[in-house]
Design a protein around this motif. Structure first.
Motif, mmCIF file in Angstrom:
data_model
loop_
_atom_site.group_PDB
_atom_site.id
_atom_site.type_symbol
_atom_site.label_atom_id
_atom_site.label_comp_id
_atom_site.label_asym_id
_atom_site.label_seq_id
_atom_site.Cartn_x
_atom_site.Cartn_y
_atom_site.Cartn_z
ATOM 1 N N ILE A 9 2.748 -0.043 -17.713
ATOM 2 C CA ILE A 9 1.309 -0.081 -17.428
ATOM 3 C C ILE A 9 1.145 -0.253 -15.926
ATOM 4 C CG2 ILE A 9 -0.837 -1.336 -17.795
ATOM 5 C CD1 ILE A 9 0.217 -2.188 -20.502
ATOM 6 N N VAL A 10 0.431 0.679 -15.303
ATOM 7 C CA VAL A 10 0.273 0.686 -13.849
ATOM 8 C C VAL A 10 -1.198 0.523 -13.502
ATOM 9 C CG1 VAL A 10 0.683 1.960 -11.714
ATOM 10 C CG2 VAL A 10 2.279 2.203 -13.637
ATOM 11 N N GLN A 11 -1.478 -0.350 -12.558
ATOM 12 C CA GLN A 11 -2.845 -0.569 -12.090
ATOM 13 C C GLN A 11 -2.881 -0.466 -10.572
ATOM 14 O OE1 GLN A 11 -3.703 -4.459 -13.579
ATOM 15 N NE2 GLN A 11 -4.035 -3.781 -15.680
ATOM 16 N N LYS A 12 -3.950 0.165 -10.075
ATOM 17 C CA LYS A 12 -4.142 0.282 -8.630
ATOM 18 C C LYS A 12 -4.821 -0.971 -8.115
ATOM 19 C CE LYS A 12 -3.892 3.222 -5.065
ATOM 20 N NZ LYS A 12 -2.658 3.960 -4.673
ATOM 21 N N LEU A 13 -4.266 -1.571 -7.091
ATOM 22 C CA LEU A 13 -4.813 -2.802 -6.531
ATOM 23 C C LEU A 13 -5.790 -2.498 -5.402
ATOM 24 C CD1 LEU A 13 -1.561 -4.961 -6.431
ATOM 25 C CD2 LEU A 13 -3.295 -4.827 -8.237
ATOM 26 N N GLY B 80 -2.050 -1.074 -3.049
ATOM 27 C CA GLY B 80 -0.764 -1.216 -3.702
ATOM 28 C C GLY B 80 -0.859 -0.954 -5.201
ATOM 29 N N LEU B 81 0.258 -1.133 -5.873
ATOM 30 C CA LEU B 81 0.326 -0.883 -7.301
ATOM 31 C C LEU B 81 0.914 -2.095 -8.022
ATOM 32 C CD1 LEU B 81 1.799 2.744 -7.239
ATOM 33 C CD2 LEU B 81 -0.570 2.120 -7.755
ATOM 34 N N ARG B 82 0.412 -2.341 -9.205
ATOM 35 C CA ARG B 82 0.969 -3.375 -10.080
ATOM 36 C C ARG B 82 1.578 -2.675 -11.286
ATOM 37 N NH1 ARG B 82 -0.464 -6.642 -14.553
ATOM 38 N NH2 ARG B 82 0.267 -8.806 -14.394
ATOM 39 N N ILE B 83 2.884 -2.762 -11.404
ATOM 40 C CA ILE B 83 3.613 -2.048 -12.447
ATOM 41 C C ILE B 83 4.173 -3.067 -13.430
ATOM 42 C CG2 ILE B 83 5.470 -0.413 -12.927
ATOM 43 C CD1 ILE B 83 5.234 0.439 -9.960
ATOM 44 N N GLN B 84 3.754 -2.948 -14.660
ATOM 45 C CA GLN B 84 4.149 -3.904 -15.696
ATOM 46 C C GLN B 84 5.029 -3.200 -16.724
ATOM 47 O OE1 GLN B 84 1.039 -6.633 -17.244
ATOM 48 N NE2 GLN B 84 1.591 -5.824 -19.243
ATOM 49 N N SER C 233 0.835 -1.200 0.000
ATOM 50 C CA SER C 233 0.000 0.000 0.000
ATOM 51 C C SER C 233 0.872 1.252 0.000
ATOM 52 C CB SER C 233 -0.910 0.003 1.232
ATOM 53 O OG SER C 233 -1.709 1.161 1.267
ATOM 54 N N THR C 234 0.536 2.169 -0.892
ATOM 55 C CA THR C 234 1.316 3.393 -1.019
ATOM 56 C C THR C 234 0.400 4.556 -1.375
ATOM 57 O OG1 THR C 234 3.071 4.480 -2.284
ATOM 58 C CG2 THR C 234 1.779 2.848 -3.431
ATOM 59 N N SER C 235 0.854 5.771 -0.988
ATOM 60 C CA SER C 235 0.082 6.970 -1.304
ATOM 61 C C SER C 235 0.365 7.492 -2.709
ATOM 62 C CB SER C 235 0.395 8.072 -0.280
ATOM 63 O OG SER C 235 1.787 8.382 -0.296
ATOM 64 N N ALA C 236 1.325 6.894 -3.397
ATOM 65 C CA ALA C 236 1.679 7.351 -4.744
ATOM 66 C C ALA C 236 0.535 7.053 -5.716
ATOM 67 C CB ALA C 236 2.946 6.653 -5.212
ATOM 68 N N SER C 237 0.333 7.979 -6.628
ATOM 69 C CA SER C 237 -0.729 7.826 -7.607
ATOM 70 C C SER C 237 -0.259 6.949 -8.772
ATOM 71 C CB SER C 237 -1.169 9.188 -8.137
ATOM 72 O OG SER C 237 -0.116 9.796 -8.858
ATOM 73 N N VAL C 238 -1.218 6.536 -9.597
ATOM 74 C CA VAL C 238 -0.906 5.740 -10.774
ATOM 75 C C VAL C 238 -0.017 6.536 -11.730
ATOM 76 C CG1 VAL C 238 -1.901 4.652 -12.827
ATOM 77 C CG2 VAL C 238 -2.989 4.322 -10.599
ATOM 78 N N ALA C 239 -0.313 7.828 -11.887
ATOM 79 C CA ALA C 239 0.473 8.670 -12.788
ATOM 80 C C ALA C 239 1.916 8.804 -12.304
ATOM 81 C CB ALA C 239 -0.175 10.047 -12.915
ATOM 82 N N GLN C 240 2.097 8.966 -10.991
ATOM 83 C CA GLN C 240 3.448 9.067 -10.435
ATOM 84 C C GLN C 240 4.222 7.765 -10.645
ATOM 85 O OE1 GLN C 240 2.439 10.109 -6.382
ATOM 86 N NE2 GLN C 240 2.805 12.308 -6.729
ATOM 87 N N ALA C 241 3.569 6.649 -10.395
ATOM 88 C CA ALA C 241 4.232 5.359 -10.556
ATOM 89 C C ALA C 241 4.598 5.111 -12.014
ATOM 90 C CB ALA C 241 3.325 4.247 -10.037
ATOM 91 N N GLU C 242 3.722 5.491 -12.931
ATOM 92 C CA GLU C 242 4.002 5.303 -14.351
ATOM 93 C C GLU C 242 5.194 6.150 -14.793
ATOM 94 O OE1 GLU C 242 1.717 5.733 -18.672
ATOM 95 O OE2 GLU C 242 0.591 5.846 -16.793
ATOM 96 N N GLU C 243 5.233 7.378 -14.323
ATOM 97 C CA GLU C 243 6.350 8.262 -14.663
ATOM 98 C C GLU C 243 7.662 7.726 -14.109
ATOM 99 O OE1 GLU C 243 7.736 12.937 -14.006
ATOM 100 O OE2 GLU C 243 5.751 12.253 -13.341
ATOM 101 N N LYS D 153 12.620 4.117 -4.172
ATOM 102 C CA LYS D 153 12.989 5.485 -3.812
ATOM 103 C C LYS D 153 11.899 6.480 -4.209
ATOM 104 C CE LYS D 153 16.644 8.905 -4.614
ATOM 105 N NZ LYS D 153 17.929 9.159 -5.326
ATOM 106 N N ASP D 154 11.386 6.356 -5.419
ATOM 107 C CA ASP D 154 10.390 7.321 -5.902
ATOM 108 C C ASP D 154 9.029 7.155 -5.240
ATOM 109 O OD1 ASP D 154 12.337 8.285 -7.585
ATOM 110 O OD2 ASP D 154 11.624 7.171 -9.354
ATOM 111 N N LEU D 155 8.636 5.912 -4.974
ATOM 112 C CA LEU D 155 7.318 5.658 -4.409
ATOM 113 C C LEU D 155 7.317 5.604 -2.889
ATOM 114 C CD1 LEU D 155 6.103 2.874 -6.893
ATOM 115 C CD2 LEU D 155 5.812 5.352 -7.046
ATOM 116 N N LYS D 156 8.517 5.696 -2.308
ATOM 117 C CA LYS D 156 8.680 5.725 -0.847
ATOM 118 C C LYS D 156 8.097 4.472 -0.193
ATOM 119 C CE LYS D 156 8.725 10.763 -0.462
ATOM 120 N NZ LYS D 156 8.883 10.985 -1.911
ATOM 121 N N VAL D 157 8.517 3.318 -0.696
ATOM 122 C CA VAL D 157 8.160 2.036 -0.108
ATOM 123 C C VAL D 157 9.440 1.224 0.057
ATOM 124 C CG1 VAL D 157 5.817 1.993 -1.042
ATOM 125 C CG2 VAL D 157 7.694 1.042 -2.378
#
Length: 368
Positions: free
Chosen positions: A84-88, A92-96, A63-73, A114-118
């Motif tokens: 491709i990023v999906q919110k679970l 949490g996030l699923r990053i493909q 679980s993270t506070s980072a958005s889908v757009a942030q994770a994709e970037e 580092k970027d998503l702070k997890v």
């Protein structure tokens, strides 16, 4: 009775109808235009093949506070490839990320942490090789080829080769349009997409066979009568099964639309899109092709036969003679009842119930 039910009954009895066969050039033109658009989109944009076909890595975060757009970037910056990023459901996030090997995955994992702070150790990384996807694709193509061959053989035996050719053209039409839509919208192609494509073939063929069966019954002994041409009986066959085709298509589309627009769109369950889009487009295209492509194409092929040309010539000549005498089409058809053998008369489902001939005093279609 509902209006749709009443309309269906009138179509079934042949009391009303739409000239699908007569306007077949319009339908052919629409299908050719859509097919060309699909082919161009496929050639220009190509298909967005999923990780199962290209190979790559799937990163799952807690679980993270980072958005889908942030994770994709962050994923694009760390890997240099499209992500491709999906919110679970657990936050949490699923990053493909495609085309990522083992050497790069550790570095990408560190950057994402580092970027998503997890914590890095809580990010799961799964590598997927392209060989599995290739095997699935090869088996799918093999299954598709076998299916097409069996369909052609079955229809040629159960009906005739012209209907088999028309059904094959309709199936290719449906697959081409579905694949073209994927190229246009950029949806990811996964093994689920392949399963969806194979599934729609059965739905597409179902409506086509229903119309063909009605057409086969209605054209028994057709050359022994001079009331209807092959195209006219084909048109009545479409109208007689029209409401049934609409009902079955709508019922099938409703749950698929729920998956596509609600599950995939509103709820953000993007993993449902790969199979639901192929089913939705394929079902709609299959209903269209069975009415506007397959049966008109059969009528075109049959009307090229010498005996059908001769039949049409006789019918038109008889109608012209009746018109010259001032008789209506109904009178001309009533006088012609004696010429129609019992086994050649189209069924009520195809041509509608006959009116009792005037002045004969007996049941239509029976001889003394």
């Amino acid at each position: 009775m509902s209006r749709l039910g009443s309309l269906g009954s009138r179509l079934y009895r042949g009391e009303v109808g739409y000239d699908f066969i007569g306007k077949r050039k319009i339908w052919y033109g629409i299908s050719i235009l859509i097919t060309i658009t699909a082919v161009v989109a496929l050639a220009v944009s190509g298909l967005n093949m999923g990780i199962e076909f290209k190979g790559g890595a799937v990163f799952t975060t807690p679980s993270t506070s980072a958005s889908v757009a942030q994770a994709e970037e962050s994923a694009v910056s760390a890997s240099g490839h499209q992500a491709i990023v999906q919110k679970l459901g657990n936050g949490g996030l699923r990053i493909q990320i495609t085309e990522v090997d083992l050497a790069k995955s550790d570095a990408i994992k560190a950057d994402l942490s580092k970027d998503l702070k997890v914590p890095e150790e809580k990010i799961n990384a799964d590598l997927v090789g392209p060989s599995w996807g290739e095997q699935i694709a090869n088996k799918a193509w093999t299954g598709l080829g076998v299916f097409m061959v069996l369909v052609v053989i079955y229809l040629a035996i159960a009906f005739e080769w012209r209907m088999a050719i028309a059904a094959l053209v309709a199936l290719i039409h449906d697959i081409t349009i579905t694949v073209g839509i994927y190229a246009l919208v950029g949806f990811e192609v996964t093994p689920g997409t392949v399963i969806g494509l194979l599934t729609i073939l059965g739905y597409s063929l179902y409506d086509t066979v229903v119309v063909f069966d009605s057409l086969k019954e209605g054209t028994k002994g057709i050359t022994k009568q001079t009331r209807w041409t092959y195209s006219e009986i084909a048109n009545r066959s479409i109208n007689g099964t029209l409401v049934r085709s609409i009902n079955t298509t709508v019922v099938a589309l409703l749950p698929v639309a729920g998956l596509l627009f609600i599950g995939g769109g509103v709820l953000g369950a993007g993993m449902l899109n790969d199979i639901s889009l192929s089913l939705f487009v394929g079902l709609a295209a299959g209903a269209y092709s069975s009415i506007f492509i397959a049966t008109p194409l059969v009528a075109d092929l049959k009307e090229r036969e010498p005996q059908m040309k001769a039949l049409k010539k006789r019918i038109l000549a008889k109608r012209a003679a009746a018109a010259a005498k001032g008789e209506s089409a109904e009178d001309e058809q009533s006088h012609d009842d004696d010429d129609v053998p019992v086994d050649a008369a189209p069924t009520a489902a195809v041509v509608g119930q006959r009116q009792q001939p005037r002045g004969h005093g007996r049941t239509p279609g029976k001889r003394r």
